[in-house]
Design an enzyme around this catalytic site. Structure first.
Site, short mmCIF file in Angstrom:
data_model
loop_
_atom_site.label_atom_id
_atom_site.label_comp_id
_atom_site.label_asym_id
_atom_site.label_seq_id
_atom_site.Cartn_x
_atom_site.Cartn_y
_atom_site.Cartn_z
N PHE A 120 39.79 35.16 34.58
CA PHE A 120 40.48 33.83 35.57
C PHE A 120 41.62 33.17 35.16
CE2 PHE A 120 35.69 34.25 36.45
CZ PHE A 120 35.38 35.54 37.03
N SER A 181 32.49 39.31 35.80
CA SER A 181 33.49 39.81 35.51
C SER A 181 33.14 39.20 33.74
CB SER A 181 34.42 38.50 35.50
OG SER A 181 35.87 38.92 34.35
N TYR A 312 42.64 48.41 42.91
CA TYR A 312 43.89 48.03 42.48
C TYR A 312 44.24 48.81 41.11
CZ TYR A 312 45.29 43.92 39.12
OH TYR A 312 45.53 42.81 38.19
#
Length: 351
Positions: A120, A181, A312
């Protein structure tokens, strides 16, 4: 042909260095409407068969870019010119953070997959909001992916999510809570029905915009269904399945840290999405992500119950014409099976 040359150069660099070079160009392009229109004329694709209205938002097509590419909402205008039907910015956290130590982004070229342990890294919600507003309004829906700061203790996680959501309330068309995550210590422990219930009850009191939960592919099926049921019961409008996996057996030479994405995740993500859709199709908006790289896989996920899709890793490996190729071939697949629009195909395998 051109991208194959560019890709050869980029893949000669460290993966994160290559990403930063691309991002620098995309930020520059975002400041030029003329150049964005030029990109759109080359790589965009419009077809009314792919349009859909979901949760009050108009999606020109179901193919979105997953969170993690544009962490600070600084290049959205350029990215949407490549044919995406929507974008998800972030992950944004309440306070800025540098993320984990480098190297933290790796390629598994044989498997057309990536492994990231980014953690992050972002400029924080305040600067993210500022970046977002610079080029607003946008032509497609934009989601904002929200995460917890690394230094925040679990006992204060709800307050941290409340703080970052509060700062982002005046940007974006929907919000995604990222509890899945693998790169923030103990974050996945928040994937439990009690915390999820509290989280969405809190968020529903703060905003009327659509709210999504992004789940991990490594949950046991019963646990996943319990968590999702809790989220929907507390007001979640949709579920995004899935995030990266920590199943290192999926690639030949995994790194010690980080989650895997790309083609290695295709089967695992498809299987958990199938279980999700069996239980919650028509009860929630379902978004499938993980190992989608062509129209065939995209079409399968749609027929399984996905109203929307995200990619992605495939964008990294296949380049700027990927969306156009997938969308053109998707229209052909719809026509072949007699569907007049993508809306008709959603959940076809469940009917």
């Amino acid at each position: 042909m051109l991208y194959s040359l560019v890709k050869k150069y980029l893949f000669s660099l460290d993966a994160e260095d290559a990403h930063e070079k691309v991002c620098k160009i995309l930020r520059m392009l975002s400041s030029s409407p003329f150049l964005c229109n030029l990109i759109d004329s080359q790589w965009g694709y419009q077809n009314p068969k792919l349009e859909n209205e979901i949760l009050g938002l108009h999606f020109p097509n179901p193919l979105g870019l997953a969170a993690g590419f544009d962490k600070n909402a600084s290049m959205l205008r350029a990215l949407m010119a490549f044919g995406f039907g929507y974008l998800e910015a972030g992950t944004l956290t309440n306070e800025a953070q540098v993320g984990n130590e480098r190297p933290r982004l790796f390629r598994h070229i044989e498997e057309e997959s990536l492994q990231n342990a980014m953690g992050f890294n972002n400029y924080g919600a305040i600067l993210g909001v500022r970046s977002f507003k610079r080029f607003a309004p946008y032509k497609t829906p934009i989601g904002i992916n929200l995460g917890k700061n690394k230094h925040i203790e679990q006992a204060h996680a709800l307050e941290d999510y409340k703080a970052v959501l509060s700062k982002c309330l005046n940007i974006g068309d929907y919000y995604t809570f990222n509890l899945s995550s693998p790169n923030t210590p103990n974050l996945r422990d928040l994937q439990n029905k009690a915390f999820v219930h509290e989280l969405f009850c809190m968020a529903k009191e703060m905003t009327h915009k659509p709210l999504f939960l992004k789940i991990a592919p490594d949950l046991e099926t019963d646990d996943m269904l319990e968590i999702v049921n809790s989220a929907i019961g507390a007001g979640a409008h949709g579920i995004i399945a899935t995030n990266t996996t920590i199943d290192k057996s999926l690639v030949f030479a995994p790194k010690e840290m980080g989650g895997l994405s790309g083609k290695c995740l295709t089967k695992k993500s498809r299987e958990i999405f199938k279980e999700l859709a069996k239980a919650f199709f028509n009860k929630s908006v379902l978004v499938s992500v993980g190992g989608i790289s062509d129209a065939k896989e995209a079409y399968e996920r749609i027929k399984m119950g996905a109203s929307l899709l995200q990619i992605y890793s495939a964008f990294i490996y296949n380049g700027p014409n990927l969306c156009q190729n997938i969308l053109k071939d998707l229209v052909k697949l719809l026509q072949k099976d007699g569907f007049l629009s993508v809306k008709e195909a959603i959940g076809a395998d469940l009917r």
